[in-house]
Structure formats: structure tokens, C-alpha cells
Design an enzyme around this catalytic site. Sequence first.
Site, PDB file in Angstrom:
ATOM      1  N   TYR A 138       0.829  -1.212   0.000  1.00 22.52           N
ATOM      2  CA  TYR A 138       0.000   0.000   0.000  1.00 22.52           C
ATOM      3  C   TYR A 138       0.862   1.261   0.000  1.00 22.52           C
ATOM      4  CZ  TYR A 138      -4.101  -2.911   1.049  1.00 22.52           C
ATOM      5  OH  TYR A 138      -5.105  -3.836   0.999  1.00 22.52           O
TER       6      TYR A 138
ATOM      7  N   LYS B 282       3.202 -15.420   1.610  1.00 20.36           N
ATOM      8  CA  LYS B 282       3.102 -16.112   0.318  1.00 20.36           C
ATOM      9  C   LYS B 282       4.535 -16.393  -0.114  1.00 20.36           C
ATOM     10  CE  LYS B 282       0.536 -17.565  -3.141  1.00 20.36           C
ATOM     11  NZ  LYS B 282      -0.301 -18.771  -3.029  1.00 20.36           N
TER      12      LYS B 282
ATOM     13  N   ASP C 253      -3.382 -18.073   0.934  1.00 25.55           N
ATOM     14  CA  ASP C 253      -4.558 -18.713   0.316  1.00 25.55           C
ATOM     15  C   ASP C 253      -5.110 -19.794   1.248  1.00 25.55           C
ATOM     16  OD1 ASP C 253      -2.072 -19.812  -0.215  1.00 25.55           O
ATOM     17  OD2 ASP C 253      -2.598 -20.604  -2.180  1.00 25.55           O
TER      18      ASP C 253
ATOM     19  N   ASP D  70      -5.487  -6.802   5.661  1.00 28.94           N
ATOM     20  CA  ASP D  70      -6.692  -6.044   5.295  1.00 28.94           C
ATOM     21  C   ASP D  70      -7.798  -7.031   4.898  1.00 28.94           C
ATOM     22  OD1 ASP D  70      -8.391  -4.055   4.507  1.00 28.94           O
ATOM     23  OD2 ASP D  70      -7.221  -3.402   2.774  1.00 28.94           O
TER      24      ASP D  70
ATOM     25  N   ASP E 234     -11.125  -8.621   7.484  1.00 28.75           N
ATOM     26  CA  ASP E 234     -12.536  -8.432   7.140  1.00 28.75           C
ATOM     27  C   ASP E 234     -13.260  -9.774   7.091  1.00 28.75           C
ATOM     28  OD1 ASP E 234     -12.347  -5.710   7.037  1.00 28.75           O
ATOM     29  OD2 ASP E 234     -13.304  -5.532   5.075  1.00 28.75           O
TER      30      ASP E 234
END
Length: 360
Positions: free
Chosen positions: A141, A192, A224, A248, A252
Amino acid sequence: MTNKIAVLPGDGIGPEIVAEAIKVLECLRQDFGLEVELESAVVGGAGYDAHGVPLPPATLDLARAADAVLLGAVGGPQWESLDIAVRPERALLQLRSELALFANLRPAVLFPQLAAASTLKPEVVAGLDIMIVRELTGGIYFGTPRGVHTRTDGQREGVNTLVYAEHEIARIARVAFDIATRRGRRVCSVDKANVLECTELWREVVTQVAGDYPDIELTHMYVDNAAMQLVRDPKQFDVLVTTNMFGDILSDAAAMLTGSIGMLPSASLDAQSKGMYEPIHGSAPDIAGRGVANPLATILSLAMMLRYTLNQPEYAVRIEAAVARVLDQGLRTADIFAGDGEQVRTAQMGDAVVAALRSS
Ligand code: NAD
């Protein structure tokens, strides 16, 4: 020592829910000897309306000088057409970066009384209590180069950069291990590393830091798989630590396991554990001003503040027990009302928490 709390109610339901949290703080101050001083300031759309910017300098100064910040929520349709630089949500990004709040703590806790609110089967989620620790000020980000440019062949190309320095990984890992020390003593680091070199380094550094925490069990999981495991068997996790973008998304998903956005608090901490505390939900313009919002996420954010910044966990426990008691009594705001119990308004819920505190 008297702790100073900057109170930033913000927009929409922000002022309504923060008012209930203040009732709880006042009760702890008057009846239980908590030493705090409160000062309020405008932020978000309210900041823009009063001073032309979402984070007025006086608000930032107040936040800087305080030991902790309690924020309601910002944003609303009336400010959506503004230039991005002065939109209410900009204040959150500025506060995070100005206060160097690099660690975002997002608990996903399901009060057993609300197990029916989840879309998952009650046996999968009842008693869920996980903590997601998300790196907040680095990663893709913020990495450069970034942007959209036109290549020599005329094609437009979009670029973002995933970058983490070792110290950024080590400090967020320490936050996760420290929190695990006060909880179930297990940390799962999500990356990852099979595809992204940056997160290969992430895995290496987290493993190094784990050497300082021999009592904590560290595991690693690809993102994943973590997404899959969160909906398959979320109770396997205690503390999850991960990058800005993975956190992020996963936080959620974890929040939705509980089925009640009005119940979930959050914290964002700096290196000295100074923090900004806020509910995870937004300003809910659709219900603002109607007195029906659920104030419990904000009240539980106060509990996090007492535990993680003000170092007074005994007050945090009192607040959490009081919230559990009002749920036991069957009191429900509209968002968590499933037909049983008594539907109450925002202020009634706040008053009930105060009454439960007083009778504890
Ligand atoms: P939202 O979280 O405000 O609302 C989503 C839904 O959940 C709405 O139906 C709302 O009524 C409900 N809801 C949220 N909080 C509730 C509560 N405490 N009690 C009962 N119901 C509740 O998300 P949104 O509608 O996508 O965004 C509205 C505004 O909030 C936008 O301007 C957005 O940018 C902003 N926003 C701010 C923050 C923040 O301040 N941290 C976070 C997310 C969104």
C-alpha cells in the site's frame, strides 16, 4: 498518573456511539477510580466542515499529546464528491502515519450469546477468539514505484511495489508475540513465501524473532490456505500476524465470521504502544441520527485501550464482563436482534453496560 485521552467522534453514527463509550469511561472514573482526562476534537467530515480539512492541525496536536485516541468513524455521502485530498477518510491515513501506528490489532471474538448471528454453523464459530495483527504502514500500500504510466508500446501499465525492510517485519512480529504471551501462546504468520521473495524474507525474520519467545508456538501458513482455514476451522487460530494487504483482507473475513459488525473493536499501535482505538465499522450514514446504532464495538475498543495502551487490564476485563452481562440479559440493538430478547436503542445499550459495571 492521569492518562489523557483524545476523543474524536467524527461523522454519522460516530458521535452517538462515542457518547456511550464516554458514559462507560465516566463510570470507571467516578465509581472505580480510573484516572483519565478527556478532550474532544473534530475529525473527518466534521473537521472539513469546521476548518476545511479532515484532520485540522489542532486535532492532530491533541492526538499527538494524548496517551491514546478514541475515534468513532468518519465519512458520509455529503463529502463523497470532495477532492480525495480532503475527503474524511484521509484523516485516518494521516493519523496512522503521523502517529506512526504500524500495528493494527483486529480481534474477531464471537460472544456465545450471538452465535446465531454468524453465517457459519454455531459449532464452527461459538467461542471464537482470534487476534489478527496486521502491519499497517508498509508493504504494497505504500511501496514505490507505484502508479499507472504508458509504456513505449502505447499500453498503459499499473505498478505497485511490495516492499518490507527487516526492521518493519521484526517490530510487527514482536507485537504479535507479545500479544500471544497474554493469550493462547500461539502465533501463525501468514505469507506467500512460495511466490513472493519479500514474504520469504518475512518468514525468515519472523522465525528469527520467535527465538526470543521460546514459550510461543510459531507456525507459518500461505495466505490462500489461511483464507480457507479461516472459514473452515477458525478456532484453530490464536494470533495471526501478516502484511498490510493480506491483513486487510483476512481481518474483514474474520470479522464477518462473527456476523455482527457493530460488535468488533480495533486498535492501531505505535512502537511505544500508544494507540488509536476505534470500532471496525464505518459511519453508517443509513442509520445515523436515529439512535439505533450498536455502541458495543466502541465500548469494547475502550477495553482494548485499557489493556494495550493504558496497561490497566483489570478495567478491560470489567468492561468485557459488563458487555457479556447485557447480552446475557437479552438486550440487543437492531443489528444483533434475531427475534429473542429485547430490542434496545443506542443510549439504552450504553446505560445497560454502565448499570452492569456498577453492579459488578
Ligand atoms: P459501514 O460500516 O458504515 O456500514 C455498513 C453497514 O453496517 C450499514 O448497513 C450500517 O448501518 C451497518 N452498521 C455499521 N456500524 C453499525 C453499528 N455500530 N450498529 C449497527 N449497524 C451498523 O460501511 P459503509 O456503509 O461502507 O461506509 C459508510 C461510510 O463510512 C463511508 O463514508 C465510508 O468511507 C466510511 N468508513 C469509515 C470507516 C472508519 O471511520 N474507520 C471505516 C469504514 C467505512
